[in-house]
Design an enzyme around this catalytic site. Structure first.
Site, short mmCIF file in Angstrom:
data_model
loop_
_atom_site.label_atom_id
_atom_site.label_comp_id
_atom_site.label_asym_id
_atom_site.label_seq_id
_atom_site.Cartn_x
_atom_site.Cartn_y
_atom_site.Cartn_z
N HIS A 1 -7.05 -6.33 -1.05
CA HIS A 1 -5.99 -5.34 -0.94
C HIS A 1 -5.03 -5.64 0.21
O HIS A 1 -3.81 -5.44 0.09
CB HIS A 1 -6.59 -3.94 -0.74
CG HIS A 1 -5.56 -2.88 -0.60
ND1 HIS A 1 -4.77 -2.47 -1.65
CD2 HIS A 1 -5.15 -2.15 0.49
CE1 HIS A 1 -3.94 -1.52 -1.24
NE2 HIS A 1 -4.15 -1.33 0.05
N ASP B 1 0.86 -1.19 0.00
CA ASP B 1 0.00 0.00 0.00
C ASP B 1 0.90 1.24 0.00
O ASP B 1 1.77 1.37 -0.84
CB ASP B 1 -0.96 -0.08 1.20
CG ASP B 1 -1.97 1.05 1.26
OD1 ASP B 1 -2.93 1.02 0.48
OD2 ASP B 1 -1.78 1.97 2.08
N TYR C 1 -1.96 11.17 2.42
CA TYR C 1 -2.76 11.41 1.21
C TYR C 1 -2.71 12.89 0.81
O TYR C 1 -2.63 13.22 -0.37
CB TYR C 1 -4.21 11.00 1.46
CG TYR C 1 -4.42 9.51 1.53
CD1 TYR C 1 -4.63 8.76 0.38
CD2 TYR C 1 -4.41 8.85 2.75
CE1 TYR C 1 -4.83 7.39 0.45
CE2 TYR C 1 -4.61 7.48 2.83
CZ TYR C 1 -4.81 6.76 1.68
OH TYR C 1 -4.99 5.39 1.74
#
Length: 294
Positions: A275, A103, A209
């Site tokens: 994921h 990730d 982010y």
């Protein structure tokens, strides 16, 4: 499974990281980078096997758990986090190493491999897109653009106010546990909620982010296309293993298309998982790495 104790290290970048260290000190080094919204705990089913014949280093990266949480979005720019990685290796006397990332940890691993081939000997990526492939797909692939709209939501600083108390429980259920087919419960769930509940943790984690240069166009938007998407891009020169959970709903199979042109020495191992592959199918992750030669 009992977790190994954490060591607190002060790095030359000015942050302190909690780090899990296992395996023989003189063995080949492997550094494991977790992603969002996790910690070193990502690798709890992987570390014991690798530690049989490797020096394994798994940090809680900046902003996570009880590691340092510098103020401000700029403190979480990718180059700052790559610098932490190299400073961590330096602090432990590690010159060259195998780098494994999942990730966001994989995003940092791609960048580190591109920028520091003198330090990173081999690269293992677990469900993390190559930066050029990802950015290109956000412009060219409607399905990937739709699947990535959560990034825009995470960039909204208003989100942070609700991520305390019961808000953390809701976040766990909707943004983490919902994507993990093998349940994370009991002590593992409690540990994550404790880590997320540390002062400033959720804001710091989400700042990864917010500090990212990745552009996420809105669904249906037709933004101007950046020239670099079609310009030459430097190759990843290290031998690279990409382990990909084929049921990932956030990162679609388009992330593997054309990857071999950017990574000449590439092996792709597709596994049955979503994921959060290190939780959902750790045996497949271990098998892929061992077969590849780690």
């Amino acid at each position: 499974m009992t977790d190994a104790p954490l060591t607190r290290l002060t790095l030359s970048t000015g942050v302190e990281l909690d780090v899990q260290i296992a395996g023989p000190e003189n063995a080949p080094a492997v550094i494991l980078l977790h992603g969002f919204p996790e910690s070193h705990r990502t690798w709890r089913h992987i570390v014991p096997d690798l530690a049989r014949d490797h020096r394994v280093v798994a940090p809680d990266q900046r902003g996570y758990a009880r590691s340092s949480k510098p103020e401000g979005i700029a403190a979480y720019a990718p180059d700052r986090i790559v610098a932490d990685l190299l400073a961590l290796a330096d602090a432990l006397g590690i010159d060259r190493f195998t780098l494994v990332g999942h990730d966001w940890g994989g995003a940092i691993a791609w960048m580190a491999a591109l920028g520091h081939p003198d330090r990173i000997e081999r690269l293992v990526i677990v469900n993390a897109p190559h930066p050029l492939v990802f950015q290109r797909s956000l412009f060219d692939d409607p399905a990937q653009r739709a699947a990535s709209q959560y990034i825009t939501r995470f960039r909204d600083t208003g989100l942070d106010r609700g991520l305390i108390g019961e808000g953390l429980e809701r976040f766990f259920t909707s943004n983490f546990a919902a994507h993990v087919t093998t349940a994370i419960a009991g002590a593992d769930k409690a540990a994550y909620l404790d880590e997320w509940g540390q002062p400033g943790a959720m804001t710091a984690m989400l700042n990864w982010y917010r500090a990212s240069p990745i552009t996420v166009p809105a669904a249906g938007e037709t933004p101007s296309r950046p020239a670099f998407l079609d310009a030459p891009f430097p190759p990843v020169t290290q031998p690279t293993l990409v382990i990909w959970g084929t049921q990932d709903r956030a990162l679609l199979p388009v992330q593997l298309e054309g990857l071999d042109t950017l990574v000449p020495n590439l092996t792709i191992e597709r596994v049955d998982a979503g994921h959060f592959v290190p939780w959902q199918n750790p045996a497949a992750v271990i098998a892929a790495m061992r077969q590849w030669g780690i």
